[in-house]
Motif scaffolding. Structure first.
Motif, PDB file in Angstrom:
ATOM      1  N   GLN A  92       7.688   5.546 -30.165  1.00 24.70           N
ATOM      2  CA  GLN A  92       8.665   6.636 -30.234  1.00 24.70           C
ATOM      3  C   GLN A  92       8.963   7.143 -28.831  1.00 24.70           C
ATOM      4  O   GLN A  92       8.062   7.360 -28.024  1.00 24.70           O
ATOM      5  N   ASP A  93      10.258   7.308 -28.551  1.00 21.69           N
ATOM      6  CA  ASP A  93      10.680   7.917 -27.296  1.00 21.69           C
ATOM      7  C   ASP A  93      10.277   9.382 -27.313  1.00 21.69           C
ATOM      8  O   ASP A  93      10.091   9.979 -28.380  1.00 21.69           O
ATOM      9  N   PRO A  94      10.165  10.019 -26.143  1.00 21.46           N
ATOM     10  CA  PRO A  94       9.837  11.443 -26.126  1.00 21.46           C
ATOM     11  C   PRO A  94      10.962  12.275 -26.757  1.00 21.46           C
ATOM     12  O   PRO A  94      12.123  11.859 -26.749  1.00 21.46           O
ATOM     13  N   PRO A  95      10.610  13.441 -27.293  1.00 18.26           N
ATOM     14  CA  PRO A  95      11.654  14.307 -27.860  1.00 18.26           C
ATOM     15  C   PRO A  95      12.574  14.840 -26.764  1.00 18.26           C
ATOM     16  O   PRO A  95      12.211  14.868 -25.594  1.00 18.26           O
ATOM     17  N   ILE A  96      13.764  15.251 -27.172  1.00 19.80           N
ATOM     18  CA  ILE A  96      14.758  15.780 -26.233  1.00 19.80           C
ATOM     19  C   ILE A  96      15.074  17.217 -26.641  1.00 19.80           C
ATOM     20  O   ILE A  96      15.367  17.486 -27.806  1.00 19.80           O
ATOM     21  N   PHE A  97      15.025  18.139 -25.668  1.00 21.50           N
ATOM     22  CA  PHE A  97      15.384  19.525 -25.942  1.00 21.50           C
ATOM     23  C   PHE A  97      16.849  19.735 -25.584  1.00 21.50           C
ATOM     24  O   PHE A  97      17.276  19.456 -24.471  1.00 21.50           O
ATOM     25  N   VAL A  98      17.615  20.234 -26.549  1.00 24.43           N
ATOM     26  CA  VAL A  98      19.012  20.581 -26.317  1.00 24.43           C
ATOM     27  C   VAL A  98      19.034  22.090 -26.105  1.00 24.43           C
ATOM     28  O   VAL A  98      18.720  22.850 -27.018  1.00 24.43           O
ATOM     29  N   PRO A  99      19.358  22.544 -24.887  1.00 23.29           N
ATOM     30  CA  PRO A  99      19.275  23.972 -24.586  1.00 23.29           C
ATOM     31  C   PRO A  99      20.334  24.783 -25.344  1.00 23.29           C
ATOM     32  O   PRO A  99      21.329  24.235 -25.814  1.00 23.29           O
ATOM     33  N   PRO A 100      20.113  26.107 -25.429  1.00 23.08           N
ATOM     34  CA  PRO A 100      21.104  26.954 -26.095  1.00 23.08           C
ATOM     35  C   PRO A 100      22.431  26.909 -25.336  1.00 23.08           C
ATOM     36  O   PRO A 100      22.464  26.649 -24.140  1.00 23.08           O
ATOM     37  N   ARG A 101      23.519  27.136 -26.063  1.00 20.13           N
ATOM     38  CA  ARG A 101      24.818  27.178 -25.391  1.00 20.13           C
ATOM     39  C   ARG A 101      25.563  28.431 -25.843  1.00 20.13           C
ATOM     40  O   ARG A 101      25.414  28.898 -26.967  1.00 20.13           O
ATOM     41  N   ARG A 102      26.356  28.927 -24.944  1.00 15.51           N
ATOM     42  CA  ARG A 102      27.099  30.154 -25.186  1.00 15.51           C
ATOM     43  C   ARG A 102      28.557  29.790 -25.412  1.00 15.51           C
ATOM     44  O   ARG A 102      29.157  29.068 -24.607  1.00 15.51           O
TER      45      ARG A 102
ATOM     46  N   HIS B   8      34.610  37.789 -27.072  1.00 13.87           N
ATOM     47  CA  HIS B   8      33.402  37.880 -27.891  1.00 13.87           C
ATOM     48  C   HIS B   8      32.621  36.585 -27.737  1.00 13.87           C
ATOM     49  O   HIS B   8      33.155  35.496 -27.950  1.00 13.87           O
ATOM     50  N   CYS B   9      31.363  36.720 -27.350  1.00 18.51           N
ATOM     51  CA  CYS B   9      30.531  35.530 -27.105  1.00 18.51           C
ATOM     52  C   CYS B   9      29.379  35.475 -28.094  1.00 18.51           C
ATOM     53  O   CYS B   9      28.838  36.504 -28.493  1.00 18.51           O
ATOM     54  N   ARG B  10      29.031  34.255 -28.453  1.00 18.82           N
ATOM     55  CA  ARG B  10      27.862  34.014 -29.309  1.00 18.82           C
ATOM     56  C   ARG B  10      27.035  32.917 -28.660  1.00 18.82           C
ATOM     57  O   ARG B  10      27.565  31.990 -28.064  1.00 18.82           O
ATOM     58  N   THR B  11      25.728  33.058 -28.808  1.00 17.98           N
ATOM     59  CA  THR B  11      24.832  32.036 -28.277  1.00 17.98           C
ATOM     60  C   THR B  11      24.247  31.257 -29.441  1.00 17.98           C
ATOM     61  O   THR B  11      23.716  31.836 -30.391  1.00 17.98           O
ATOM     62  N   HIS B  12      24.399  29.951 -29.362  1.00 15.81           N
ATOM     63  CA  HIS B  12      23.808  29.062 -30.365  1.00 15.81           C
ATOM     64  C   HIS B  12      22.464  28.608 -29.820  1.00 15.81           C
ATOM     65  O   HIS B  12      22.378  28.123 -28.690  1.00 15.81           O
ATOM     66  N   GLY B  13      21.409  28.779 -30.605  1.00  9.77           N
ATOM     67  CA  GLY B  13      20.052  28.477 -30.146  1.00  9.77           C
ATOM     68  C   GLY B  13      19.841  27.019 -29.795  1.00  9.77           C
ATOM     69  O   GLY B  13      20.527  26.128 -30.283  1.00  9.77           O
ATOM     70  N   GLY B  14      18.882  26.806 -28.936  1.00  7.92           N
ATOM     71  CA  GLY B  14      18.509  25.443 -28.578  1.00  7.92           C
ATOM     72  C   GLY B  14      17.722  24.802 -29.716  1.00  7.92           C
ATOM     73  O   GLY B  14      17.268  25.479 -30.641  1.00  7.92           O
ATOM     74  N   TYR B  15      17.570  23.496 -29.632  1.00  8.98           N
ATOM     75  CA  TYR B  15      16.821  22.793 -30.666  1.00  8.98           C
ATOM     76  C   TYR B  15      16.253  21.503 -30.082  1.00  8.98           C
ATOM     77  O   TYR B  15      16.643  21.052 -29.020  1.00  8.98           O
ATOM     78  N   TRP B  16      15.326  20.931 -30.797  1.00 10.78           N
ATOM     79  CA  TRP B  16      14.685  19.679 -30.396  1.00 10.78           C
ATOM     80  C   TRP B  16      15.248  18.526 -31.206  1.00 10.78           C
ATOM     81  O   TRP B  16      15.431  18.638 -32.406  1.00 10.78           O
ATOM     82  N   ARG B  17      15.488  17.419 -30.529  1.00 13.95           N
ATOM     83  CA  ARG B  17      15.819  16.169 -31.212  1.00 13.95           C
ATOM     84  C   ARG B  17      14.590  15.279 -31.116  1.00 13.95           C
ATOM     85  O   ARG B  17      14.052  15.090 -30.027  1.00 13.95           O
ATOM     86  N   PRO B  18      14.173  14.715 -32.241  1.00 18.62           N
ATOM     87  CA  PRO B  18      13.007  13.835 -32.165  1.00 18.62           C
ATOM     88  C   PRO B  18      13.354  12.564 -31.390  1.00 18.62           C
ATOM     89  O   PRO B  18      14.512  12.157 -31.321  1.00 18.62           O
TER      90      PRO B  18
END
Length: 185
Positions: A84-94, A101-111
């Motif tokens: 398995q390749d290492p996981p990848i973190f996708v950072p939050p984006r605004r 009006h701004c909203r921040t979408h949380g970051g998440y991990w991709r396996p």
């Protein structure tokens, strides 16, 4: 970190991604769909690679190859390991609308991508090559002849190779080795 005596790599890649719904599987499939036709085309464009022993019939060559492939598979059977390749973190984006009006979408991990590796593949190739060498064959790469080279039919007995030898791949799946134009310097 170690696990049962093995080193486990916990490297993490931080990669910004535009669309969180695009899966790594989709990306891999797009690359494969593009790459496979190119690989098939390149396989027909490259030199003819085979084991060679002057004076041996092509039927005998094929029989000896099958014997050596079978021996290699018996001595070094397929041994697939899951990796398995290492996981990848996708950072939050605004994301900001046109009214400020701004909203921040949380970051998440991709396996990491899971794949298999046959750890005996290299050993199997070496066993087969050693077996063919013990029968008097040597690996050869024969350049392809220029387009339009005339052949009378498939090669049935392997001829001695010279600097002028070239190969023609036949539509039937066979090949013809002929004396072609002199090799380029």
């Amino acid at each position: 970190m170690t696990e049962a005596g093995k080193v486990v790599n916990l490297n993490v890649l931080l990669v910004p991604v535009a669309d969180r719904h695009t899966s790594r599987h989709d990306e891999t499939m797009r690359h494969l769909a593009f790459s496979l036709p190119l690989l098939a085309l390149l396989a027909t464009c490259g030199p003819l690679t085979l084991y060679h022993k002057p004076g041996v019939s092509v039927a005998r060559l094929q029989q000896d190859e099958l014997t050596c492939e079978t021996r290699a598979l018996r001595d070094a059977p397929v041994a697939n390991e899951l990796r398995q390749d290492p996981p990848i973190f996708v950072p939050p984006r605004r994301v900001c609308g046109r009214h400020g009006h701004c909203r921040t979408h949380g970051g998440y991990w991709r396996p990491g991508n899971i794949y298999t590796v046959d750890v005996n593949a290299g050993l199997r190739r070496r066993i087969e090559a050693q077996c063919m060498a013990s029968k008097g064959y040597r690996p050869a790469q024969i350049p392809l002849c220029p387009p339009g080279t005339k052949v009378s039919g498939p090669t049935n007995v392997l001829p001695p190779l010279t600097e002028r030898s070239c190969a023609v791949r036949l539509e039937t799946g066979g090949f013809a080795i002929v004396e072609g134009a002199p090799a380029a310097p």
